[in-house]
Design a protein around this motif. Structure first.
Motif, PDB file in Angstrom:
ATOM      1  N   PHE A 107       0.519  -3.910  13.683  1.00 39.44           N
ATOM      2  CA  PHE A 107       0.598  -3.305  12.413  1.00 39.44           C
ATOM      3  C   PHE A 107       1.590  -1.876  12.670  1.00 39.44           C
ATOM      4  CE2 PHE A 107      -2.837  -1.774  15.250  1.00 39.44           C
ATOM      5  CZ  PHE A 107      -2.732  -0.590  15.629  1.00 39.44           C
ATOM      6  N   GLU A 108       1.968  -1.352  11.866  1.00 44.51           N
ATOM      7  CA  GLU A 108       3.111  -0.168  11.703  1.00 44.51           C
ATOM      8  C   GLU A 108       2.070   1.129  11.973  1.00 44.51           C
ATOM      9  OE1 GLU A 108       5.495   0.024   8.328  1.00 44.51           O
ATOM     10  OE2 GLU A 108       6.665  -1.808   8.941  1.00 44.51           O
ATOM     11  N   PHE A 109       2.681   2.261  12.553  1.00 44.25           N
ATOM     12  CA  PHE A 109       1.830   3.353  12.839  1.00 44.25           C
ATOM     13  C   PHE A 109       1.670   3.786  11.281  1.00 44.25           C
ATOM     14  CE2 PHE A 109       1.621   8.196  12.754  1.00 44.25           C
ATOM     15  CZ  PHE A 109       0.730   8.392  13.620  1.00 44.25           C
ATOM     16  N   ALA A 110       2.405   3.646  10.447  1.00 46.62           N
ATOM     17  CA  ALA A 110       1.936   4.247   8.939  1.00 46.62           C
ATOM     18  C   ALA A 110       1.022   3.723   8.540  1.00 46.62           C
ATOM     19  CB  ALA A 110       3.427   3.918   8.140  1.00 46.62           C
ATOM     20  N   ARG A 111       0.760   2.476   8.625  1.00 40.96           N
ATOM     21  CA  ARG A 111      -0.489   1.719   8.161  1.00 40.96           C
ATOM     22  C   ARG A 111      -1.901   2.527   8.843  1.00 40.96           C
ATOM     23  NH1 ARG A 111      -4.768   0.860   6.554  1.00 40.96           N
ATOM     24  NH2 ARG A 111      -5.551  -1.087   5.734  1.00 40.96           N
ATOM     25  N   PHE A 112      -1.869   2.612  10.351  1.00 45.06           N
ATOM     26  CA  PHE A 112      -2.784   3.322  10.930  1.00 45.06           C
ATOM     27  C   PHE A 112      -2.911   4.691  10.641  1.00 45.06           C
ATOM     28  CE2 PHE A 112      -4.385   5.679  14.694  1.00 45.06           C
ATOM     29  CZ  PHE A 112      -5.133   4.707  15.313  1.00 45.06           C
ATOM     30  N   HIS A 113      -2.011   5.542  10.355  1.00 43.34           N
ATOM     31  CA  HIS A 113      -2.120   6.912   9.783  1.00 43.34           C
ATOM     32  C   HIS A 113      -2.874   6.828   8.530  1.00 43.34           C
ATOM     33  CE1 HIS A 113      -0.983  10.758   8.549  1.00 43.34           C
ATOM     34  NE2 HIS A 113      -0.787  11.254   9.751  1.00 43.34           N
ATOM     35  N   ALA A 114      -2.332   5.940   7.596  1.00 44.75           N
ATOM     36  CA  ALA A 114      -3.041   5.858   6.393  1.00 44.75           C
ATOM     37  C   ALA A 114      -4.577   5.491   6.417  1.00 44.75           C
ATOM     38  CB  ALA A 114      -2.192   5.063   5.707  1.00 44.75           C
ATOM     39  N   ALA A 115      -4.802   4.560   7.329  1.00 42.26           N
ATOM     40  CA  ALA A 115      -6.188   4.377   7.337  1.00 42.26           C
ATOM     41  C   ALA A 115      -7.279   5.427   7.808  1.00 42.26           C
ATOM     42  CB  ALA A 115      -6.472   2.972   8.374  1.00 42.26           C
ATOM     43  N   LEU A 116      -6.743   6.268   8.867  1.00 45.73           N
ATOM     44  CA  LEU A 116      -7.503   7.415   9.555  1.00 45.73           C
ATOM     45  C   LEU A 116      -7.235   8.308   8.677  1.00 45.73           C
ATOM     46  CD1 LEU A 116      -7.323   5.473  12.112  1.00 45.73           C
ATOM     47  CD2 LEU A 116      -7.217   7.605  13.377  1.00 45.73           C
ATOM     48  N   SER A 117      -6.202   8.625   7.866  1.00 48.75           N
ATOM     49  CA  SER A 117      -6.217   9.940   6.945  1.00 48.75           C
ATOM     50  C   SER A 117      -7.237   9.491   5.892  1.00 48.75           C
ATOM     51  CB  SER A 117      -5.007   9.983   6.457  1.00 48.75           C
ATOM     52  OG  SER A 117      -3.922  10.234   7.406  1.00 48.75           O
ATOM     53  N   ALA A 118      -7.186   8.477   5.515  1.00 47.89           N
ATOM     54  CA  ALA A 118      -8.309   8.235   4.178  1.00 47.89           C
ATOM     55  C   ALA A 118      -9.783   8.222   4.628  1.00 47.89           C
ATOM     56  CB  ALA A 118      -8.075   6.863   3.747  1.00 47.89           C
ATOM     57  N   TYR A 119     -10.039   7.872   6.008  1.00 45.06           N
ATOM     58  CA  TYR A 119     -11.427   7.872   6.542  1.00 45.06           C
ATOM     59  C   TYR A 119     -11.647   9.455   6.798  1.00 45.06           C
ATOM     60  CZ  TYR A 119     -15.067   7.727   9.803  1.00 45.06           C
ATOM     61  OH  TYR A 119     -16.406   8.130  10.463  1.00 45.06           O
ATOM     62  N   ARG A 120     -10.818  10.257   7.297  1.00 43.03           N
ATOM     63  CA  ARG A 120     -10.969  11.494   7.501  1.00 43.03           C
ATOM     64  C   ARG A 120     -11.487  12.229   5.957  1.00 43.03           C
ATOM     65  NH1 ARG A 120      -6.078  13.365   9.523  1.00 43.03           N
ATOM     66  NH2 ARG A 120      -5.648  13.398   7.189  1.00 43.03           N
ATOM     67  N   GLU A 121     -10.546  11.817   5.160  1.00 39.73           N
ATOM     68  CA  GLU A 121     -11.254  12.652   3.579  1.00 39.73           C
ATOM     69  C   GLU A 121     -12.583  12.160   3.229  1.00 39.73           C
ATOM     70  OE1 GLU A 121      -9.227  14.914   2.386  1.00 39.73           O
ATOM     71  OE2 GLU A 121      -8.156  14.535   4.263  1.00 39.73           O
ATOM     72  N   ASP A 122     -12.835  10.735   3.468  1.00 38.52           N
ATOM     73  CA  ASP A 122     -14.220  10.176   3.230  1.00 38.52           C
ATOM     74  C   ASP A 122     -15.202  11.105   4.028  1.00 38.52           C
ATOM     75  OD1 ASP A 122     -12.956   8.737   1.311  1.00 38.52           O
ATOM     76  OD2 ASP A 122     -13.357   6.803   2.510  1.00 38.52           O
ATOM     77  N   TYR A 123     -14.810  11.115   5.389  1.00 40.37           N
ATOM     78  CA  TYR A 123     -15.859  11.668   6.143  1.00 40.37           C
ATOM     79  C   TYR A 123     -16.300  13.079   5.779  1.00 40.37           C
ATOM     80  CZ  TYR A 123     -17.663  13.454  10.677  1.00 40.37           C
ATOM     81  OH  TYR A 123     -18.556  14.119  11.757  1.00 40.37           O
ATOM     82  N   LYS A 124     -15.088  13.961   5.207  1.00 37.05           N
ATOM     83  CA  LYS A 124     -15.378  15.150   4.924  1.00 37.05           C
ATOM     84  C   LYS A 124     -16.202  15.155   3.590  1.00 37.05           C
ATOM     85  CE  LYS A 124     -10.998  16.965   6.280  1.00 37.05           C
ATOM     86  NZ  LYS A 124      -9.546  17.743   5.949  1.00 37.05           N
ATOM     87  N   LEU A 125     -16.235  14.458   2.659  1.00 34.34           N
ATOM     88  CA  LEU A 125     -17.033  14.363   1.679  1.00 34.34           C
ATOM     89  C   LEU A 125     -18.366  13.756   1.966  1.00 34.34           C
ATOM     90  CD1 LEU A 125     -14.653  12.518  -0.937  1.00 34.34           C
ATOM     91  CD2 LEU A 125     -15.230  15.025  -0.840  1.00 34.34           C
ATOM     92  N   MET A 126     -18.578  12.891   2.857  1.00 31.29           N
ATOM     93  CA  MET A 126     -19.803  12.323   3.170  1.00 31.29           C
ATOM     94  C   MET A 126     -20.532  13.584   3.890  1.00 31.29           C
ATOM     95  SD  MET A 126     -20.544   9.668   1.912  1.00 31.29           S
ATOM     96  CE  MET A 126     -21.901   9.281   2.989  1.00 31.29           C
ATOM     97  N   HIS A 127     -20.281  14.372   4.440  1.00 32.52           N
ATOM     98  CA  HIS A 127     -20.762  15.589   5.194  1.00 32.52           C
ATOM     99  C   HIS A 127     -20.957  16.796   4.151  1.00 32.52           C
ATOM    100  CE1 HIS A 127     -20.116  13.049   8.546  1.00 32.52           C
ATOM    101  NE2 HIS A 127     -21.045  13.419   9.034  1.00 32.52           N
ATOM    102  N   LYS A 128     -20.570  16.749   2.847  1.00 31.02           N
ATOM    103  CA  LYS A 128     -20.934  17.805   2.019  1.00 31.02           C
ATOM    104  C   LYS A 128     -22.457  17.562   1.690  1.00 31.02           C
ATOM    105  CE  LYS A 128     -16.429  18.822   0.156  1.00 31.02           C
ATOM    106  NZ  LYS A 128     -16.500  20.158   0.086  1.00 31.02           N
ATOM    107  N   GLU A 129     -23.324  18.814   1.323  1.00 30.77           N
ATOM    108  CA  GLU A 129     -24.610  18.841   0.898  1.00 30.77           C
ATOM    109  C   GLU A 129     -24.616  18.052  -0.502  1.00 30.77           C
ATOM    110  OE1 GLU A 129     -28.195  21.443   0.496  1.00 30.77           O
ATOM    111  OE2 GLU A 129     -26.585  22.489   1.332  1.00 30.77           O
ATOM    112  N   HIS A 130     -23.749  18.542  -1.425  1.00 36.45           N
ATOM    113  CA  HIS A 130     -23.696  17.977  -2.661  1.00 36.45           C
ATOM    114  C   HIS A 130     -22.131  17.573  -3.143  1.00 36.45           C
ATOM    115  CE1 HIS A 130     -27.815  19.574  -3.384  1.00 36.45           C
ATOM    116  NE2 HIS A 130     -27.495  20.568  -2.986  1.00 36.45           N
ATOM    117  N   LEU A 131     -21.945  16.387  -4.063  1.00 37.60           N
ATOM    118  CA  LEU A 131     -20.823  16.140  -4.390  1.00 37.60           C
ATOM    119  C   LEU A 131     -20.682  16.329  -5.872  1.00 37.60           C
ATOM    120  CD1 LEU A 131     -20.441  12.881  -2.293  1.00 37.60           C
ATOM    121  CD2 LEU A 131     -19.697  15.131  -1.920  1.00 37.60           C
ATOM    122  N   SER A 132     -19.440  16.554  -6.264  1.00 34.30           N
ATOM    123  CA  SER A 132     -19.191  16.523  -7.740  1.00 34.30           C
ATOM    124  C   SER A 132     -18.905  15.239  -8.010  1.00 34.30           C
ATOM    125  CB  SER A 132     -17.888  17.515  -7.972  1.00 34.30           C
ATOM    126  OG  SER A 132     -16.781  16.874  -7.288  1.00 34.30           O
TER     127      SER A 132
END
Length: 239
Positions: A107-132
Motif C-alpha cells: 500500500f502507499e503511505f498516503a492510504r496508511f495516513h488516510a486510514a490513521l487520520s480517519a481513525y484519529r478523528e473517530d477516536y476523538k468523537l468516541m471519547h466525547k461525553e456527548h455528541l451532536s
C-alpha cells in the motif's frame, strides 16, 4: 493523549516499516511489536493499547483467529488489518469482527495516513461525553455499514489517486489555519511539493479551494489557498 498502537506482524522488517510509517502520523504513539497472537494478548494485558495494526498471515494463530478471540473476550481494542490477504472471505470476516479499516499490501503511505487520520478523528468523537447529531453522523459515515450505502465517488483525473487526495484533505484540516500554502501541506505530509501543487490545483478547479496570491515584503509572491464554504460538501464527491 496520544493513541497507543500495537503492531502485530510476524516479519520484523515489515513491522519496522510499519512503525516508521506510524511515527510520521501525528497523534499516535508506538506501544510495541508482537510477532504472534499469543504475544499480542500478553502485551494487551500489561499495557493500554488503543489500536492494533494486525496482519492476517501469522504462524500458529492467524490474525483472523486473534481478532475473533479478542471480540469473544470483550476486548475494546480497535483493529486496522494490514495484510496481503485480498480474498473476499478474509476481508468480510475481518470487517464482521469489527475491523475499522483494511489495507492490502503493498500500500502507499498516503492510504496508511488516510486510514490513521480517519481513525484519529473517530477516536476523538468516541471519547466525547456527548455528541451532536452532526458529529454522530460523521462517525456513522466512517462505519462499515454506512460505507455500503455511500454514493459512488466521482473518478479523479488521470494521475491523481483517491488515497493521496484524502491524505492532503486531512492534512488541510490538521493545519487548523484559514489559509495555507503548498509548503504548509508538504511539510506536514510526506508528499512532494510538486504532487501537492497538482492536487491543490485540482481542488481549486473543482471549486473546493480558493486560491489567491500573497505578496511578502521581499521575494516572489506565494499562492495561498483556503477552503470555500461549499468545499466540505463538494469534496465528498471525490473521497
Amino acid at each position: 493523549m496520544n493513541i497507543r498502537v500495537l503492531i502485530v506482524e510476524d516479519d520484523p522488517m515489515v513491522a519496522k516499516f510499519n512503525r516508521h510509517y506510524l511515527e510520521q502520523v501525528p497523534g499516535f504513539e508506538y506501544a510495541g511489536w508482537a510477532a504472534t497472537g499469543d504475544e499480542a494478548v500478553t502485551m494487551l494485558e500489561k499495557q493500554r493499547v488503543d489500536l492494533m495494526l494486525l496482519d492476517i498471515y501469522m504462524p500458529h494463530t492467524s490474525g483472523l483467529q486473534l481478532l475473533s478471540t479478542l471480540r469473544e473476550q470483550g476486548s475494546k481494542v480497535d483493529i486496522i488489518v494490514i495484510s496481503a490477504a485480498s480474498d473476499n472471505a478474509s476481508i468480510r470476516k475481518a470487517l464482521q469482527n469489527g475491523a475499522v479499516d483494511y489495507l492490502i499490501k503493498p500500500f502507499e503511505f498516503a492510504r496508511f495516513h488516510a486510514a490513521l487520520s480517519a481513525y484519529r478523528e473517530d477516536y476523538k468523537l468516541m471519547h466525547k461525553e456527548h455528541l451532536s447529531q452532526e458529529q454522530l453522523d460523521k462517525l456513522l459515515r466512517h462505519s462499515q455499514g454506512a460505507e455500503k450505502d455511500k454514493p459512488a465517488v466521482l473518478p479523479l483525473p488521470k494521475g491523481l489517486a483517491e488515497g493521496t487526495l484524502e491524505s492532503i484533505w486531512n492534512t488541510i484540516h490538521e493545519l487548523q489555519s484559514p489559509v495555507f500554502s503548498t509548503e504548509d501541506i508538504s511539510s506536514h505530509a510526506p508528499i512532494s511539493r510538486i504532487s501537492v501543487r497538482k492536487y491543490l490545483a485540482f481542488l481549486t478547479e473543482a471549486g473546493i479551494l480558493e486560491m489567491e496570491l500573497s505578496y511578502g515584503a521581499v521575494g516572489r509572491p506565494v499562492y495561498m489557498y483556503k477552503v470555500k464554504p461549499e468545499g466540505h460538501q463538494l469534496i465528498s464527491k471525490y473521497i
